[in-house]
Each structure stands twice: as C-alpha cells, then as structure tokens.
Design an enzyme around this catalytic site. Structure first.
Site, PDB file in Angstrom:
ATOM      1  N   SER A 128      42.076   0.683  36.893  1.00  0.00           N
ATOM      2  CA  SER A 128      42.881   1.781  36.332  1.00  0.00           C
ATOM      3  C   SER A 128      44.347   1.366  36.292  1.00  0.00           C
ATOM      4  CB  SER A 128      42.745   3.025  37.207  1.00  0.00           C
ATOM      5  OG  SER A 128      43.675   4.010  36.802  1.00  0.00           O
ATOM      6  N   TYR A 141      42.908   7.005  45.458  1.00  0.00           N
ATOM      7  CA  TYR A 141      42.377   6.430  44.205  1.00  0.00           C
ATOM      8  C   TYR A 141      43.079   5.139  43.770  1.00  0.00           C
ATOM      9  CZ  TYR A 141      41.072   6.324  39.207  1.00  0.00           C
ATOM     10  OH  TYR A 141      40.628   5.945  37.967  1.00  0.00           O
TER      11      TYR A 141
HETATM   12  N1  LIG Z   1      39.525   8.808  32.035  1.00  0.00           N
HETATM   13  C1  LIG Z   1      40.624   8.155  32.426  1.00  0.00           C
HETATM   14  O1  LIG Z   1      41.754   8.514  32.041  1.00  0.00           O
HETATM   15  C2  LIG Z   1      40.506   6.945  33.318  1.00  0.00           C
HETATM   16  C3  LIG Z   1      41.670   6.215  33.556  1.00  0.00           C
HETATM   17  C4  LIG Z   1      41.606   5.085  34.367  1.00  0.00           C
HETATM   18  C5  LIG Z   1      40.402   4.698  34.915  1.00  0.00           C
HETATM   19  N2  LIG Z   1      39.277   5.433  34.683  1.00  0.00           N
HETATM   20  C6  LIG Z   1      38.029   4.972  35.294  1.00  0.00           C
HETATM   21  O2  LIG Z   1      37.050   4.850  34.283  1.00  0.00           O
HETATM   22  C7  LIG Z   1      35.761   5.114  34.832  1.00  0.00           C
HETATM   23  C8  LIG Z   1      35.075   6.191  34.015  1.00  0.00           C
HETATM   24  O3  LIG Z   1      35.903   7.340  33.980  1.00  0.00           O
HETATM   25  P1  LIG Z   1      35.562   8.618  33.073  1.00  0.00           P
HETATM   26  O4  LIG Z   1      36.843   9.257  32.744  1.00  0.00           O
HETATM   27  O5  LIG Z   1      34.628   8.215  32.002  1.00  0.00           O
HETATM   28  O6  LIG Z   1      34.816   9.542  34.174  1.00  0.00           O
HETATM   29  P2  LIG Z   1      33.732  10.712  33.976  1.00  0.00           P
HETATM   30  O7  LIG Z   1      33.835  11.534  35.210  1.00  0.00           O
HETATM   31  O8  LIG Z   1      33.897  11.387  32.654  1.00  0.00           O
HETATM   32  O9  LIG Z   1      32.330   9.929  33.958  1.00  0.00           O
HETATM   33  C9  LIG Z   1      31.945   9.187  35.100  1.00  0.00           C
HETATM   34  C10 LIG Z   1      30.440   9.037  35.133  1.00  0.00           C
HETATM   35  O10 LIG Z   1      30.121   8.289  36.323  1.00  0.00           O
HETATM   36  C11 LIG Z   1      29.028   8.925  36.968  1.00  0.00           C
HETATM   37  N3  LIG Z   1      29.064   8.672  38.416  1.00  0.00           N
HETATM   38  C12 LIG Z   1      29.915   9.220  39.323  1.00  0.00           C
HETATM   39  N4  LIG Z   1      29.604   8.807  40.544  1.00  0.00           N
HETATM   40  C13 LIG Z   1      28.540   7.982  40.422  1.00  0.00           C
HETATM   41  C14 LIG Z   1      27.752   7.259  41.346  1.00  0.00           C
HETATM   42  N5  LIG Z   1      28.001   7.321  42.672  1.00  0.00           N
HETATM   43  N6  LIG Z   1      26.757   6.488  40.890  1.00  0.00           N
HETATM   44  C15 LIG Z   1      26.478   6.444  39.557  1.00  0.00           C
HETATM   45  N7  LIG Z   1      27.175   7.133  38.624  1.00  0.00           N
HETATM   46  C16 LIG Z   1      28.198   7.884  39.068  1.00  0.00           C
HETATM   47  C17 LIG Z   1      29.190  10.406  36.650  1.00  0.00           C
HETATM   48  O11 LIG Z   1      27.959  11.114  36.798  1.00  0.00           O
HETATM   49  C18 LIG Z   1      29.696  10.365  35.213  1.00  0.00           C
HETATM   50  O12 LIG Z   1      28.631  10.384  34.274  1.00  0.00           O
HETATM   51  C19 LIG Z   1      35.994   5.478  36.293  1.00  0.00           C
HETATM   52  O13 LIG Z   1      35.822   4.336  37.099  1.00  0.00           O
HETATM   53  C20 LIG Z   1      37.442   5.923  36.313  1.00  0.00           C
HETATM   54  O14 LIG Z   1      38.033   5.785  37.581  1.00  0.00           O
HETATM   55  C21 LIG Z   1      39.298   6.555  33.880  1.00  0.00           C
END
Ligand SMILES: NC(=O)c1ccc[n+]([C@@H]2O[C@H](COP(=O)([O-])OP(=O)(O)OC[C@H]3O[C@@H](n4cnc5c(N)ncnc54)[C@H](O)[C@@H]3O)[C@@H](O)[C@H]2O)c1
Length: 239
Positions: A128, A141
């Site tokens: 991230s 985080y």
């Molecule tokens: N959306 C953002 O702005 C952003 C920014 C930086 C980093 N990220 C990273 O990108 C990744 C995805 O983020 P997102 O926004 O799509 O999140 P989201 O919450 O929309 O989707 C995450 C998915 O991961 C699944 N999940 C959660 N815990 C789990 C586990 N223990 N085992 C298996 N699956 C699990 C959830 O059920 C969900 O379907 C994450 O690692 C997040 O930290 C997101």
C-alpha cells in the site's frame, strides 16, 4: 499461460485482478474468506473458487493441496482497522498482522514449492502507499504493508535462483467495496484533487500493473515494489 491463484478475489482489487489475468489467458483460482464471493468471481472469469482464510496455516495448506499447479500467486487479501495507535486493541493488532503479513507469507510458503517444481513462477504481493506515507490514524496497517515490502525482497532473493520472481504493488486510494466509505459524496472528488494525477484510482489501474508483473514483459524484474497511486508517494504531503 498457466494457473493464477488470487487471494481476496471475491471483490475489490482482487476481483479486478481475476478479470484481467483471465483476459490475459490465465486459468484463475479465485480465493476468498467469503466463499460465495469467490464463486461469483470464478463464474465471471470461467475459473475455480476456493474458500480459504489466508491467516490460518491449516486453511492455506488445504488450499495448496487442492490445486495441482500454480504459475502465478497474487497475495491480495488484506484488512485494515483505522484508528489512533493509542486506541489499538490486541485483537486489532493480531488480526491485521495475521492477514496482511502472516497471510502473505503462508500462501507464498505453500505455493513456492509448486513453482520450484515447475521451473519458476511469479508472486505479486499487495502492499500500500500507506507503507510510505504513514498517515495519522491508520493504526498498525502501514507497518503491515511495510512488512509486505520487506518480505517481497526477502523472497525475491531466496527464490530468485528457482526463477520465482517476487514483486509488490502499492495501491494508493482506490475505490472498492472495502474502501467505499472513504469516498462517499464529495470526498472522492476532494481527495482526488490532492493527488498529482487528480483522481482516485480504479481497481483496473492496479490490475493492469499486476498483469505486467505476471507477464514475460517483466521477466528481469524481481524484488521491486511499484506504487500505483497517481503520484501520492512521489513527494506530496500524506492525504
Ligand atoms: N482500496 C484501496 O484503496 C487500497 C489501497 C492500498 C492497498 N489496498 C490493499 O489492497 C488489497 C485489496 O483491498 P480492497 O480494497 O480490494 O479490499 P476489499 O475489502 O474490498 O476486498 C478484500 C477481499 O479480501 C477478502 N479477505 C479478507 N480477509 C481475508 C482472509 N483472511 N482470507 C481470505 N480472504 C480475505 C475479503 O473477503 C474481500 O473479498 C488489500 O490488501 C488492501 O490492504 C487497498
């Protein structure tokens, strides 16, 4: 193209990655804690679904045992609990570390032997921009996402001789189901104005870079983190 295993593929960034890698020709295994969401993604991309908790070593072992070959592993599953550090509970810390750090390593450790047996592969870990910006109120985080960058480099060094490339992407602010609350109403436009490229990201912005890191075009790239953040980490104040 072979099999791409994508964690957290039920929605958000992982679902976009599944759609993109399937379009690239990969057979996608959509993995999620939410088994029904994984099924929906699998149905969309013509792949397979698995329910798995990446923070549970037993669940990850069962996942790996159920998949014969793996050329690409995307460690995308992640969670966040935003609050001031003084408000962090033991459960906050343990849970976020378990999914974001232990989960990345457990899956990589489980699938690397399959890649070694096949003569190589590509692992992409999702870090991230927060690992670089460290905004107030984001709790443990950012530390977990910095650990992902460190693990990426360690795995790249140890597994490079086996022709396993290990890289990371660092998304900035991207609108997903998980982050939607941060972008309600005018917030999305206002936040976008503070980003050098003048908009928040779309899941496809991240999926395109993941596609590159899984392709032969990145064959000499390993141990790197590409921030896909519209320029947030290029030097502006944290937002
Ligand atoms: N959306 C953002 O702005 C952003 C920014 C930086 C980093 N990220 C990273 O990108 C990744 C995805 O983020 P997102 O926004 O799509 O999140 P989201 O919450 O929309 O989707 C995450 C998915 O991961 C699944 N999940 C959660 N815990 C789990 C586990 N223990 N085992 C298996 N699956 C699990 C959830 O059920 C969900 O379907 C994450 O690692 C997040 O930290 C997101």
């Amino acid at each position: 193209m072979g099999t791409a295993v994508i964690t957290g593929a039920g929605r958000g960034l992982g679902r976009a990655m599944a759609i993109r890698l399937a379009a690239d020709g990969h057979h996608v295994v959509a993995v999620d804690l939410d088994g029904e969401a994984a099924e929906r993604t699998a149905a969309t991309v013509g792949g397979e679904a698995r329910r798995c908790d990446v923070s549970d070593w037993g669940s990850v072992a069962a996942l790996a045992a159920s998949i014969e070959g793996c050329d690409v592993l995307i460690n995308n599953a992640g969670i966040w609990r935003f609050h001031a550090l003084l408000d962090a509970t033991p459960d906050d810390v343990t849970s976020v570390l378990a999914v974001n750090v232990v989960g990345v390593f457990a899956c990589s450790r489980a699938f690397a032997p399959k890649m070694i047996a096949a003569g190589g592969g590509s692992i992409v870990n999702v870090s991230s921009a927060a690992a670089s910006t460290h905004s107030p109120g984001t709790g443990i985080y950012p530390a977990t996402k910095a650990a992902v960058i460190s693990l990426t480099r360690q795995m790249a060094i140890e597994w490079g001789p086996h022709q396993i490339r290990v890289n990371a992407v660092g998304p900035g602010l991207v609108v997903t189901e998980g982050s939607a609350a941060n972008h309600e109403g005018d917030k999305r436009i206002e936040r976008g104005k503070k980003i050098p490229l003048q908009r928040v990201g779309e899941p496809e912005d991240i999926a395109d870079v993941v596609s590159f890191l899984c392709s032969d075009a990145s064959r000499y790239v390993t141990g790197q983190t590409i921030f896909v953040d519209g320029g947030i980490t290029a030097g502006r104040a944290a937002i």
